[in-house]
Design an enzyme around this catalytic site. Sequence first.
Site, PDB file in Angstrom:
ATOM      1  N   ARG A  29      16.774   0.128   6.602  1.00 30.50           N
ATOM      2  CA  ARG A  29      16.537  -2.393   7.384  1.00 30.50           C
ATOM      3  C   ARG A  29      14.397  -1.533   7.031  1.00 30.50           C
ATOM      4  O   ARG A  29      13.468  -2.166   7.452  1.00 30.50           O
ATOM      5  CB  ARG A  29      16.121  -2.236   8.329  1.00 30.50           C
ATOM      6  CG  ARG A  29      16.461  -1.821   9.663  1.00 30.50           C
ATOM      7  CD  ARG A  29      16.745  -2.200  10.989  1.00 30.50           C
ATOM      8  NE  ARG A  29      16.630  -0.981  11.544  1.00 30.50           N
ATOM      9  CZ  ARG A  29      17.682  -0.328  12.672  1.00 30.50           C
ATOM     10  NH1 ARG A  29      18.789  -0.384  11.899  1.00 30.50           N
ATOM     11  NH2 ARG A  29      17.009   0.277  14.112  1.00 30.50           N
ATOM     12  N   TYR A  55      13.756 -30.422   5.759  1.00 31.54           N
ATOM     13  CA  TYR A  55      14.998 -29.335   5.606  1.00 31.54           C
ATOM     14  C   TYR A  55      15.230 -29.390   7.017  1.00 31.54           C
ATOM     15  O   TYR A  55      14.398 -28.960   7.963  1.00 31.54           O
ATOM     16  CB  TYR A  55      14.861 -28.015   5.740  1.00 31.54           C
ATOM     17  CG  TYR A  55      16.637 -26.882   5.555  1.00 31.54           C
ATOM     18  CD1 TYR A  55      17.364 -27.263   4.726  1.00 31.54           C
ATOM     19  CD2 TYR A  55      16.083 -25.600   5.663  1.00 31.54           C
ATOM     20  CE1 TYR A  55      18.889 -26.651   5.534  1.00 31.54           C
ATOM     21  CE2 TYR A  55      17.064 -24.828   5.937  1.00 31.54           C
ATOM     22  CZ  TYR A  55      18.764 -25.374   5.918  1.00 31.54           C
ATOM     23  OH  TYR A  55      19.298 -24.345   6.096  1.00 31.54           O
ATOM     24  N   ASP A 102       7.412 -24.606   2.017  1.00 29.66           N
ATOM     25  CA  ASP A 102       8.592 -23.890   1.159  1.00 29.66           C
ATOM     26  C   ASP A 102       8.831 -24.996   0.240  1.00 29.66           C
ATOM     27  O   ASP A 102       8.872 -26.182  -0.211  1.00 29.66           O
ATOM     28  CB  ASP A 102       9.834 -24.662   2.413  1.00 29.66           C
ATOM     29  CG  ASP A 102      11.270 -24.744   2.229  1.00 29.66           C
ATOM     30  OD1 ASP A 102      11.459 -24.062   1.025  1.00 29.66           O
ATOM     31  OD2 ASP A 102      11.905 -25.045   3.145  1.00 29.66           O
ATOM     32  N   LYS A 154      19.652 -21.139  -3.399  1.00 28.56           N
ATOM     33  CA  LYS A 154      19.766 -22.433  -3.899  1.00 28.56           C
ATOM     34  C   LYS A 154      18.974 -21.848  -5.390  1.00 28.56           C
ATOM     35  O   LYS A 154      19.993 -20.821  -6.242  1.00 28.56           O
ATOM     36  CB  LYS A 154      18.226 -23.211  -3.308  1.00 28.56           C
ATOM     37  CG  LYS A 154      18.852 -23.478  -2.021  1.00 28.56           C
ATOM     38  CD  LYS A 154      20.090 -24.084  -1.709  1.00 28.56           C
ATOM     39  CE  LYS A 154      19.789 -24.745  -0.562  1.00 28.56           C
ATOM     40  NZ  LYS A 154      19.899 -23.997   0.907  1.00 28.56           N
TER      41      LYS A 154
END
Length: 350
Positions: free
Chosen positions: A40, A92, A165, A190
Amino acid sequence: MSEQWSARTRAIVAGRPSGQGQPMNTPIVPASMLGLDYARQDGTPTWAAFEAAIGELEGGRATAFASGVATVSAVLDGLRAGATVAVPSDSYAGTRSHLAHEQRAGRITVVPVEPGDTAAWLAAAGEADLLWLESPTNPSLHVIDIPRITAELAGREHAPLVVVDNTFATPLGQQPLALGADVVVHSVTKFIGGHSDLLLGVAIATDDKLANALRDARTRIGATPGALETFLALRGLRTLPVRFAEASRSAALLAERLSGHPAVSAVRYPGSGAMIAFELPDAGRADAVCRTLELVQHATSLGGVESTVERRASLAGDEHVAPGLIRFSVGLEDPEDLWADLNRALCSLN
């Protein structure tokens, strides 16, 4: 990498291992640790390959996250306590839900702005710490004038951070960083992933300080992407240009035909891309169409190879949407087959 290469070529080449004898694709690296550090901290080679490729297309340094909503959280993580965020009133639902949660907790103030009202955006920028622009918006496909807003803000001494976005437009439809935005975010789930088989998000910035802050937020929040998901996202990105071009051609054709259908009261299509919003007179008829479709799938996500529809006003958080609006994500099926399915469903209303 040659700057003369097209986006289509760079989507294939960027992030590929270099040197003779290397694999054509960066392999999946299912490692929790690399040397003395947890993965990470700096990611794995699989993450790095995907980030290099999407960063190449958007023109900045990319940081991948476990989901699109995790990306939103990481961007907001950099705000001061009490910050003001301007957000499109149509956008969104996941973003608006997260912002509403932060406002209820007293951490930020949220100011909704009509997407197409550029004057309202510029007025909001006078008080806001962050402008969250989404264009085209989800689900109603309103378009925000990003170049005009960023140009106006460029002359201000204290301009807010501008985040875009770019999920619907993709880096092939517009490149917000080149238009003056500070950060670009995507739900990779998406169009970039493109096959409805992963959850992933990404944020891209040109400023090193911003890019480093996003990477630090990913580490602290623990919003790290999975090895398999990142591998699949890069594989999806390789075919994004051809998928997006084909779906966009079909969408333009279907938007034109929907505009002329007597059962349809309104159609919104930005002129490019694979998303269409069309309206029926009421919720009942819209629900009936969604139920009657056979080829087009009734599903909540979008951007995959399969076409999907959803009546967004039926969902919590999207009550502002016109009751009869259907969000239509055009996939890669034959457009004539899609039209036959749509026309049959629409004509069944009579």
